[in-house]
Design an enzyme around this catalytic site. Structure first.
Site, PDB file in Angstrom:
ATOM      1  N   PRO A  57      43.959  38.745  53.425  1.00 14.12           N
ATOM      2  CA  PRO A  57      43.591  38.652  52.024  1.00 14.12           C
ATOM      3  C   PRO A  57      42.941  37.326  51.685  1.00 14.12           C
ATOM      4  O   PRO A  57      43.464  36.274  52.000  1.00 14.12           O
ATOM      5  CB  PRO A  57      44.933  38.789  51.294  1.00 14.12           C
ATOM      6  CG  PRO A  57      45.839  39.401  52.281  1.00 14.12           C
ATOM      7  CD  PRO A  57      45.403  38.884  53.589  1.00 14.12           C
ATOM      8  N   GLU A  58      41.807  37.406  51.049  1.00 15.16           N
ATOM      9  CA  GLU A  58      41.174  36.248  50.455  1.00 15.16           C
ATOM     10  C   GLU A  58      41.389  36.398  48.943  1.00 15.16           C
ATOM     11  O   GLU A  58      42.174  37.245  48.521  1.00 15.16           O
ATOM     12  CB  GLU A  58      39.678  36.217  50.824  1.00 15.16           C
ATOM     13  CG  GLU A  58      39.458  36.162  52.337  1.00 15.16           C
ATOM     14  CD  GLU A  58      37.996  36.018  52.739  1.00 15.16           C
ATOM     15  OE1 GLU A  58      37.237  35.400  51.989  1.00 15.16           O
ATOM     16  OE2 GLU A  58      37.630  36.544  53.798  1.00 15.16           O
ATOM     17  N   LYS A 116      45.398  31.627  46.554  1.00 13.42           N
ATOM     18  CA  LYS A 116      45.663  32.906  47.229  1.00 13.42           C
ATOM     19  C   LYS A 116      47.147  33.261  47.198  1.00 13.42           C
ATOM     20  O   LYS A 116      47.619  34.049  48.024  1.00 13.42           O
ATOM     21  CB  LYS A 116      45.151  32.857  48.670  1.00 13.42           C
ATOM     22  CG  LYS A 116      43.635  32.656  48.774  1.00 13.42           C
ATOM     23  CD  LYS A 116      43.195  32.517  50.216  1.00 13.42           C
ATOM     24  CE  LYS A 116      41.781  31.960  50.308  1.00 13.42           C
ATOM     25  NZ  LYS A 116      41.432  31.589  51.693  1.00 13.42           N
ATOM     26  N   ARG A 150      36.271  29.600  63.297  1.00 17.23           N
ATOM     27  CA  ARG A 150      36.200  30.837  62.529  1.00 17.23           C
ATOM     28  C   ARG A 150      34.872  31.541  62.783  1.00 17.23           C
ATOM     29  O   ARG A 150      33.805  30.926  62.734  1.00 17.23           O
ATOM     30  CB  ARG A 150      36.338  30.556  61.022  1.00 17.23           C
ATOM     31  CG  ARG A 150      37.518  29.657  60.649  1.00 17.23           C
ATOM     32  CD  ARG A 150      38.856  30.206  61.103  1.00 17.23           C
ATOM     33  NE  ARG A 150      39.124  31.526  60.577  1.00 17.23           N
ATOM     34  CZ  ARG A 150      39.629  31.760  59.360  1.00 17.23           C
ATOM     35  NH1 ARG A 150      39.920  30.789  58.559  1.00 17.23           N
ATOM     36  NH2 ARG A 150      39.855  32.995  58.967  1.00 17.23           N
TER      37      ARG A 150
END
Length: 293
Positions: free
Chosen positions: A2-3, A58, A264
């Site tokens: 989840p972002e 978040k 990433r």
DNA sequence: ATGTTTGTTCCGAT
DNA sequence: CATCGGAACAAACA
């Protein structure tokens, strides 16, 4: 997974579905590692009522009666599920909150495959500390391109890395940062010091645009289905990814470059996002060369 | 078997 | 001392 858009969707749906319910029972799965202190604080929440659900960066933050706050950070593989079916089986369940309002009983489940997620119980001071951990939010309308540029320049690294540093700029994750850079036509490896005001303005606009689109589409669900909303449904933003996961640039058709940047996975188009500016190199200058300069 | 993975924190190197 | 960046956290899948 989840972002911000995924967390936003969860917090919003919870706010529409659990307000007024009281915590009647809390079950923690055996072998789930959770600090003793948190376990103790969780047990203090019995019979307290959900007042409001919001999002801090978040984190999902649930305000309960008596000014207690239940917080979740989902990290990579956390999920929050809500169901009325007592016997429903779900994977990787770590904590189940049995909640009720009058005669209606629901089960709020915290699940986490890789267990990087975090649950906590905070008081008002703890919430302030949590808020203070994070840098500016690109969704904050008060942030100007000038503010954003100053923030970008505050860290000496590449632009992709600073976008992901939550203590400086909060809310963008790997996928949305990758897509925002593509929309802004900025190479992810551009040194922060090379970004100018015009690029800052465009990047701020595109970051807002991509996060708002993600929220509108209820987040993104990748083929592994790790992110689903509280009802178990997938999001739709994966159908609107700009360059993340693409073989070819949707704008010019050039083969995209996939590269690990600061660990990433990052996609970019070498034509639409050219690497224009050399990073500032530390050049060793000897005395002879100095005279030539 | 090896290499991936949406996030964050910690620690060693510079 | 500040800052950067890689490793670690743990599990499933291709």
């Amino acid at each position: 997974m989840p972002e911000l858009p995924e967390v936003h969707t969860i917090a919003n749906d919870l706010n529409n579905n659990i307000i007024g319910y009281e915590i009647k029972n809390i079950k923690i799965t055996k072998n789930y590692k959770i600090p003793e202190l948190v376990k103790k604080r969780l047990s203090s929440l019995l019979n307290k009522k959900f007042i409001e659900v919001k999002r801090i960066a978040k984190n999902i933050v649930i305000k309960l009666s008596e000014n207690d706050f239940l917080t979740f950070h989902l990290a990579m593989t956390g999920r929050i599920l809500l169901t009325s079916d007592k016997d429903k089986k779900d994977n990787w369940v770590k904590i189940v909150f049995e909640i009720s309002k009058n005669d209606d009983v629901k089960y709020l489940k915290f699940c986490d495959m890789r267990q990087f997620g975090k649950v906590n119980v905070l008081d008002e001071a703890g919430i302030r500390d949590l808020e203070n951990k994070y840098g500016i939010s690109v969704l904050n309308k008060k942030i100007t391109p000038e503010d954003f540029l100053k923030t970008i320049h505050s860290k000496k690294t590449n632009i992709k890395n600073v976008l992901l540093d939550q203590s400086i700029i909060s809310g963008l994750g790997n996928i949305y940062a990758t897509d925002a850079l593509f929309l802004a036509r900025i190479n992810p490896k551009t040194p922060t010091q090379s970004i100018n005001l015009n690029e800052s303005k465009i990047l701020l606009e595109k970051s807002r645009e991509i996060l708002n689109e993600g929220i509108k589409n209820r987040g993104s669900t990748l083929p592994d289905k790790m992110y689903v909303d509280i009802f178990g449904n997938s999001g739709h933003q994966q159908n609107y990814f700009k360059i993340y996961g693409k073989d070819k640039c949707p704008s010019c058709g050039t083969k995209t470059i996939f590269e690990k940047i600061n660990g990433r996975g990052t996609y970019f188009c070498p034509i639409c996002q050219p690497y224009k500016k050399e990073p500032l190199k530390k050049v060793k200058v000897n005395e002879g060369q100095k005279q030539l300069l």
